[in-house]
Write a protein that holds these residues in place. Structure first.
Motif, PDB file in Angstrom:
ATOM      1  N   ILE A  15      12.333 112.343   5.294  1.00  0.00           N
ATOM      2  CA  ILE A  15      10.889 112.155   5.503  1.00  0.00           C
ATOM      3  C   ILE A  15      10.146 113.456   5.192  1.00  0.00           C
ATOM      4  CG2 ILE A  15       9.101 111.761   7.260  1.00  0.00           C
ATOM      5  CD1 ILE A  15      11.061 109.722   8.562  1.00  0.00           C
ATOM      6  N   MET A  26       3.933 109.708  11.734  1.00  0.00           N
ATOM      7  CA  MET A  26       4.334 108.322  11.518  1.00  0.00           C
ATOM      8  C   MET A  26       4.664 107.613  12.821  1.00  0.00           C
ATOM      9  SD  MET A  26       6.576 109.067   8.198  1.00  0.00           S
ATOM     10  CE  MET A  26       7.496 107.558   8.253  1.00  0.00           C
ATOM     11  N   HIS A  48      10.789  97.748   8.638  1.00  0.00           N
ATOM     12  CA  HIS A  48      11.517  97.332   7.438  1.00  0.00           C
ATOM     13  C   HIS A  48      11.022  95.988   6.915  1.00  0.00           C
ATOM     14  CE1 HIS A  48      15.228 100.192   7.629  1.00  0.00           C
ATOM     15  NE2 HIS A  48      14.094 100.804   7.376  1.00  0.00           N
ATOM     16  N   TYR A 101      16.133 103.101  14.126  1.00  0.00           N
ATOM     17  CA  TYR A 101      17.474 102.580  14.411  1.00  0.00           C
ATOM     18  C   TYR A 101      18.372 103.688  14.975  1.00  0.00           C
ATOM     19  CZ  TYR A 101      17.220  97.925  12.187  1.00  0.00           C
ATOM     20  OH  TYR A 101      16.935  96.624  11.872  1.00  0.00           O
ATOM     21  N   CYS A 146      17.409 111.244   8.332  1.00  0.00           N
ATOM     22  CA  CYS A 146      16.113 110.572   8.143  1.00  0.00           C
ATOM     23  C   CYS A 146      14.967 111.565   8.212  1.00  0.00           C
ATOM     24  CB  CYS A 146      15.901 109.497   9.212  1.00  0.00           C
ATOM     25  SG  CYS A 146      17.064 108.143   9.106  1.00  0.00           S
ATOM     26  N   VAL A 204      17.180  97.230   1.258  1.00  0.00           N
ATOM     27  CA  VAL A 204      16.872  97.670   2.617  1.00  0.00           C
ATOM     28  C   VAL A 204      17.774  96.944   3.614  1.00  0.00           C
ATOM     29  CG1 VAL A 204      15.126  97.667   4.428  1.00  0.00           C
ATOM     30  CG2 VAL A 204      14.492  98.300   2.104  1.00  0.00           C
ATOM     31  N   ASP A 208      14.902 103.572   9.506  1.00  0.00           N
ATOM     32  CA  ASP A 208      16.236 104.141   9.731  1.00  0.00           C
ATOM     33  C   ASP A 208      16.214 105.108  10.913  1.00  0.00           C
ATOM     34  OD1 ASP A 208      17.043 102.713   7.548  1.00  0.00           O
ATOM     35  OD2 ASP A 208      17.288 104.430   6.222  1.00  0.00           O
ATOM     36  N   PHE A 209      15.175 105.906  10.975  1.00  0.00           N
ATOM     37  CA  PHE A 209      15.020 106.852  12.081  1.00  0.00           C
ATOM     38  C   PHE A 209      14.952 106.100  13.416  1.00  0.00           C
ATOM     39  CE2 PHE A 209      11.902 108.903  14.931  1.00  0.00           C
ATOM     40  CZ  PHE A 209      12.568 110.078  15.223  1.00  0.00           C
ATOM     41  N   VAL A 248      11.101 102.803   4.756  1.00  0.00           N
ATOM     42  CA  VAL A 248      12.554 102.662   4.887  1.00  0.00           C
ATOM     43  C   VAL A 248      13.095 103.767   5.793  1.00  0.00           C
ATOM     44  CG1 VAL A 248      14.755 102.774   3.664  1.00  0.00           C
ATOM     45  CG2 VAL A 248      12.849 101.502   2.681  1.00  0.00           C
ATOM     46  N   LEU A 249      12.667 104.991   5.552  1.00  0.00           N
ATOM     47  CA  LEU A 249      13.173 106.123   6.321  1.00  0.00           C
ATOM     48  C   LEU A 249      12.750 106.057   7.777  1.00  0.00           C
ATOM     49  CD1 LEU A 249      12.450 108.850   3.672  1.00  0.00           C
ATOM     50  CD2 LEU A 249      14.713 108.077   4.439  1.00  0.00           C
ATOM     51  N   LEU A 250      11.514 105.667   8.025  1.00  0.00           N
ATOM     52  CA  LEU A 250      11.051 105.580   9.401  1.00  0.00           C
ATOM     53  C   LEU A 250      11.839 104.503  10.153  1.00  0.00           C
ATOM     54  CD1 LEU A 250       9.096 106.492  11.571  1.00  0.00           C
ATOM     55  CD2 LEU A 250       7.521 104.705  10.793  1.00  0.00           C
ATOM     56  N   GLN A 277       9.242 104.048   0.402  1.00  0.00           N
ATOM     57  CA  GLN A 277      10.214 105.091   0.752  1.00  0.00           C
ATOM     58  C   GLN A 277      10.131 105.444   2.218  1.00  0.00           C
ATOM     59  OE1 GLN A 277      10.038 108.728  -1.394  1.00  0.00           O
ATOM     60  NE2 GLN A 277       9.990 107.791  -3.415  1.00  0.00           N
ATOM     61  N   THR A 278       8.900 105.757   2.618  1.00  0.00           N
ATOM     62  CA  THR A 278       8.686 106.269   3.954  1.00  0.00           C
ATOM     63  C   THR A 278       8.953 105.187   4.998  1.00  0.00           C
ATOM     64  OG1 THR A 278       6.989 107.575   2.887  1.00  0.00           O
ATOM     65  CG2 THR A 278       7.028 107.605   5.267  1.00  0.00           C
ATOM     66  N   LEU A 328      14.532 104.417  -2.407  1.00  0.00           N
ATOM     67  CA  LEU A 328      13.643 105.560  -2.389  1.00  0.00           C
ATOM     68  C   LEU A 328      13.367 106.093  -3.774  1.00  0.00           C
ATOM     69  CD1 LEU A 328      15.221 107.558   0.546  1.00  0.00           C
ATOM     70  CD2 LEU A 328      13.771 105.542   0.602  1.00  0.00           C
ATOM     71  N   VAL A 337       7.152 113.249  10.627  1.00  0.00           N
ATOM     72  CA  VAL A 337       7.715 112.205  11.484  1.00  0.00           C
ATOM     73  C   VAL A 337       6.768 111.930  12.651  1.00  0.00           C
ATOM     74  CG1 VAL A 337       9.633 111.566  12.993  1.00  0.00           C
ATOM     75  CG2 VAL A 337      10.085 112.767  10.861  1.00  0.00           C
TER      76      VAL A 337
END
Lengths: 328, 328
Positions: B152, A40, A88, A121, B148, B114, A118-119, A114-116, A111-112, B92, A37
């Protein structure tokens, strides 16, 4: 001559201290033990460009004599939400370059990204939950909803060459002007009870943000990647029929219409914007869209001109002018 | 014989009314004018499976004599966040089937998945912001962050066959147990001030959720798509080295280790799980993982056994047992 980013720095000088605190808040709130994390977040930190939305929170507060200790945190939340939408968006657009820094989804993967996002947010909502008034959480949760709905409607309306201007503005407004409007409203109204001032500044932000998006859509058709520091021509590639094209299409002959659709859709075509320019009067559409943006900016400036004179008010007026002239 | 979903319905009967209100709240809060959003929300509604996390909010409240009018809304927020993570998970994993309903990203595309996930998150945070106590927003914003970070870290640790069990449990816990723990904590503690009861139920939820994830990882190696209603073998396909494989790998000869890595990575291999089963004692690893899940469930049941007897407490105990026996 187009104004340079350094001139924007001058425009936001009245709130330089608040912006510094905003950046410190973001750095603090995004700190994580996780090495993945951390890497990123550092990478994404380089996207932080104009920080225009954060500046609008602070300037709207100053210009309406409504500055609190929490305004820098609100600005941080707004920037984090903006950053999340950018990350996003990169998944969405498949854009390969943003601000001359490799996109998250290009350097890592979808993938990453999307997760970043979300993090980001999640951190934004956590910071807003800790503020003394709920107004920030309410306004920004609603803004985020509206941004998503706008983006979903935009995706649903791809290759719709017969859309009305009203529909285009609804989508462009929802996806972009919403966060500008929320930033200005919160600056003027937080922690609450100043409804009229909030409405006025919300309208200012909406007009400004919609003009910003229209200019963005023009630049995607006319600028080079070197000029604006991100991929161009992506709207045509993605089937987004923006205002300049809608305007030209509505006035085109059947043969021209077919040629425009062909420029958007012919398999394997490399330079779609070049082809579009060849088959229709694209510049006339761009000119029309720019005039529409000008009229929105005129209306935005009128909204703030009734406020008492102040350096912050002058900055808001100049930022409005700047949005029109920008080439980034 | 494995229990059937209908038996789960019996287990959650003590909170059937609350679950009904929870579903009504979700339906109400996800209502949108946008036809595109409406169609997607309807589609996603069909994913709503066990609603186990929502039931845990309500049962934890009942079992600790802490039921408020707002518990159904908290349950709705938890379910919406779960739904958002499912939708983003589908991006993902590239999974093609979930709960025998086409995934969002299969029926529409990654972009839309997304955006729909973001929309669900935004609505969840909006509902939680409107609750009388901030505890729900705080706990769930923190839970979302942790989910998240876990995802990650999981992505960063793909094809890491030398990971320790501790690391596997940290990731599995972060991505799955976090929301179970938050659901149980909120049920027992909302609107606040019941810290000890909150901690006890958080621990129950954590153990339950971690066991759930371990069983999930076992089923991905042993079940068929028809049995569990979603794609199987996706972990191996995605390079996720789950507990059963880690255990076998740590005990394998160098030749076996190479064969395991080959089963995960050889280009073009179709049945990776079949190959894995051929080259190592996969069932021994599954057996070990199941025993670990059993021990977590024992600990979970011990946490609630000190509560006064009630139908809700019995349900919590039975759900814990059910997680172990499930084949869905």
């Amino acid at each position: 001559m187009s104004p340079k980013p350094s001139e924007l720095a001058t425009l936001i000088a009245p709130v330089a201290d608040g912006l510094k605190r905003m950046r410190e808040t973001i750095a603090h709130e995004l700190r994580e033990e996780s090495p993945a994390v951390r890497e990123m977040v550092e990478h994404v930190g380089r996207f932080q460009g104009k920080q225009l939305r954060a500046a609008l929170v602070l300037l709207s507060g100053e210009a309406t004599s409504n500055t609190t200790d929490e305004h820098a945190s609100i600005a941080a939340v707004v920037e984090m939400i903006h950053l999340a939408t950018l990350v996003h968006d990169d998944v969405l657009d498949g854009a390969e370059v943003r601000r001359r820094v490799a996109c998250v989804n290009h350097r890592w993967d979808n993938q990453t990204a999307v997760l970043l996002g979300d993090f980001l947010y999640a951190r934004a909502f956590a910071v807003s939950t800790d503020l003394s008034s709920r107004l920030c959480s309410r306004v920004l949760a609603e803004a985020t909803r509206r941004i998503c709905v706008g983006e979903i409607e935009q995706a649903a309306g791809r290759y719709d060459f017969d859309a009305k201007q009203e529909r285009y503005e609804w989508v462009a407004g929802a996806k972009t002007a919403t966060l500008y409007a929320a930033a200005c409203e919160l600056g003027a109204r937080y922690p609450g009870g100043r409804d009229e001032m909030g409405s006025r500044m919300r309208q200012f932000g909406w007009d400004l943000g919609l003009a910003f998006q229209i200019i963005d859509d023009c630049l995607d058709l006319t600028a080079t990647q070197a000029e604006i520091g991100k991929s161009v021509g992506t709207d045509v590639e993605d089937g987004k029929v923006t205002l300049p094209v809608l305007w030209v299409y509505a006035r085109a002959s059947e043969a021209e219409k077919a040629a425009i659709r062909d420029a958007y859709t012919r398999p394997g075509l490399v330079d779609r914007v070049g082809e579009l320019r060849r088959v229709c009067k694209l510049d006339a559409g761009v000119e029309y869209a720019r005039r529409r943006a000008e009229s929105l900016i005129t209306s935005a400036i009128a909204s703030v001109r009734e406020l008492p004179e102040s350096p912050a008010r002058t900055s808001l007026e100049n930022i409005a002018g700047f949005v029109l002239e920008r080439s980034w």
